[in-house]
Design an enzyme around this catalytic site. Structure first.
Site, PDB file in Angstrom:
ATOM      1  N   TYR A   1       0.818  -1.218   0.000  1.00  0.00           N
ATOM      2  CA  TYR A   1       0.000   0.000   0.000  1.00  0.00           C
ATOM      3  C   TYR A   1       0.853   1.270   0.000  1.00  0.00           C
ATOM      4  CZ  TYR A   1      -4.174  -2.764   1.179  1.00  0.00           C
ATOM      5  OH  TYR A   1      -5.224  -3.647   1.178  1.00  0.00           O
TER       6      TYR A   1
ATOM      7  N   LYS B   1       3.726 -13.718   6.164  1.00  0.00           N
ATOM      8  CA  LYS B   1       3.811 -14.831   5.203  1.00  0.00           C
ATOM      9  C   LYS B   1       5.309 -15.024   4.931  1.00  0.00           C
ATOM     10  CE  LYS B   1       1.632 -17.624   2.346  1.00  0.00           C
ATOM     11  NZ  LYS B   1       0.728 -18.707   2.721  1.00  0.00           N
TER      12      LYS B   1
ATOM     13  N   ASP C   1      -2.563 -16.970   6.420  1.00  0.00           N
ATOM     14  CA  ASP C   1      -3.657 -17.853   5.994  1.00  0.00           C
ATOM     15  C   ASP C   1      -4.104 -18.749   7.149  1.00  0.00           C
ATOM     16  OD1 ASP C   1      -1.091 -18.754   5.648  1.00  0.00           O
ATOM     17  OD2 ASP C   1      -1.469 -19.874   3.817  1.00  0.00           O
TER      18      ASP C   1
ATOM     19  N   ASP D   1      -5.271  -4.856   6.718  1.00  0.00           N
ATOM     20  CA  ASP D   1      -6.504  -4.362   6.107  1.00  0.00           C
ATOM     21  C   ASP D   1      -7.529  -5.492   6.045  1.00  0.00           C
ATOM     22  OD1 ASP D   1      -8.296  -2.817   4.753  1.00  0.00           O
ATOM     23  OD2 ASP D   1      -7.228  -2.836   2.849  1.00  0.00           O
TER      24      ASP D   1
END
Ligand code: NAD
Length: 363
Positions: A124, A191, A224, A248
């Site tokens: 972002y 991740k 995840d 987000d």
């Protein structure tokens, strides 16, 4: 003592939510000296920008602001006021406490998660290269030379910067928050198994910061896996610290766990300045109808009271909101069992009910 606070009503449903919130904040007995500032689409014609410099100056001066949502029209040269505010004021933490109150329409109970989302970096950061542009093709060649890996020529590219210093300050924020509010655990989300040099750096830096907070448990989760676990056992999580993109997405997931946008508060906080606002947007189709739920903004006001160390007033406002939710009578359509429930009340009637609860003896 009176607090000078920048007050931005916003547009769409913003002004009516802001008015309802102002009324309950004043009813806590804490004194405010509101510095009302207009920003958004409605001031474009007057100032040529949706975020005039004098609005930023007001926030810099007062250090604390509360704002209603502001519309970002799709397309055109109108930059998002919300993003611009965060950048201009270096509000690097998007704080989203997600707490479920008995009586909300949710499949879950006992959720009490605080999200600390990094607000400035990651995908972002706004560093993007459009497909087919000469500089994009140049970048593709450059990356191919450097890495030996081919990127398709018809690709668009978004850059994902994650720094040690940016991570250090958001993770430090999360631990300091945990300490200040008696929280037990911080979970870093990433991740790192795939993106070793960005998320891996985030995780390594988080581990390093955690060493200075031996009184608070630290763990990490792959994003995840966390998503699955939040849906199954949200009560196991306490404070989450995340890079921008995951933050987000997980913020909205957690808003869903606690009953939706109508009750999800938020704040954007930096070292010097804090801006309090609901998670939701300006819901333009409901503007001026005295219909939507002001609780998310009222809960944001409660966060502001805590930030100002007005703990007693914050607690009273929280209890009053919780009581109105638990009763289920003076609530807006989104908190009723069905959306067309004829007993739903309007925005300002919610404020009346919350104020009435706060004024009861022993409230
Ligand atoms: P939105 O949150 O405004 O509305 C989506 C839907 O959620 C609404 O139609 C309504 O059904 C429901 N909803 C939202 N707030 C509610 C409330 N308080 N009570 C009851 N129901 C509520 O999202 P959107 O339609 O994607 O965005 C509208 C505009 O708001 C866009 O221009 C967007 O850029 C802007 N926006 C601003 C902010 C901000 O100011 N911080 C945040 C998000 C979106």
């Amino acid at each position: 003592m009176s607090y000078r606070v920048t007050f931005i009503p916003g547009d769409g449903v913003g002004p009516e939510l802001s008015e309802a919130t102002r009324r309950v904040l004043e009813a806590t007995g804490v004194e405010f000296d509101w510095d009302v500032q207009e920003a958004g689409a409605d001031v474009m014609d007057k100032y040529g920008t949706p975020l005039p410099e004098h609005v930023l100056d007001s926030i810099r001066r007062n250090k604390v602001a509360i704002k209603g949502p502001i519309t970002t029209p799709v397309g055109g040269g109108f930059r998002s006021v919300n993003v611009a505010l965060r950048r201009e004021l270096d509000l690097y933490c998007c704080l989203r406490p997600c707490k479920s109150y008995p009586g909300v329409r949710s499949r879950y109970q006992g959720v009490d998660i605080v999200i600390c989302r990094e607000n400035m970096e990651d995908l972002y950061a706004g560093i993007e290269f459009e497909q087919g542009q000469p500089e994009t093709l140049k970048l593709i060649d450059f990356i191919s030379d450097l890495s030996g890996k081919r990127i398709r020529e018809d690709s668009g590219i978004s850059i994902k910067p994650i720094s040690v210093s940016g991570t250090r300050r958001i993770v430090t924020f999360a631990f300091d928050y945990a300490r200040r509010y008696g929280r037990k655990k911080v979970t870093a989300v990433h991740k790192a198994n795939i993106m070793k040099f960005t998320d891996g750096l985030f995780l390594a830096t988080a581990r390093e910061v955690a060493q200075s907070y031996s009184d608070i448990e630290f763990e990490d989760r792959i994003v995840d896996n966390l998503s699955m676990q939040l849906v199954g056992r949200p009560e196991e999580y306490d404070v989450l610290v995340l890079p921008n993109l995951y933050g987000d997405i997980i913020s909205d997931l957690c808003a869903g766990l606690i009953g939706g946008l109508g009750v999800a508060p938020g704040a954007n906080i930096g070292d010097e300045v804090a801006v309090f606002e609901a998670t939701h947007g300006s819901a333009p189709k409901y503007a001026g109808q005295n219909k939507v739920n002001p609780m998310a903004m009222m809960f944001s006001g409660m966060l502001m009271l805590r930030y100002l160390e007005e703990e007693e007033a914050a607690g009273r406002l929280e209890r009053a909101l919780a009581a109105v939710i638990a009763e289920g009578r003076s609530v807006t359509y989104d908190m009723k069992p069905t959306r067309d429930d004829p007993t739903a009340v309007g925005t300002s009637q919610v404020a009346d009910a919350v104020i009435e609860k706060m004024q009861r003896p022993g409230a």
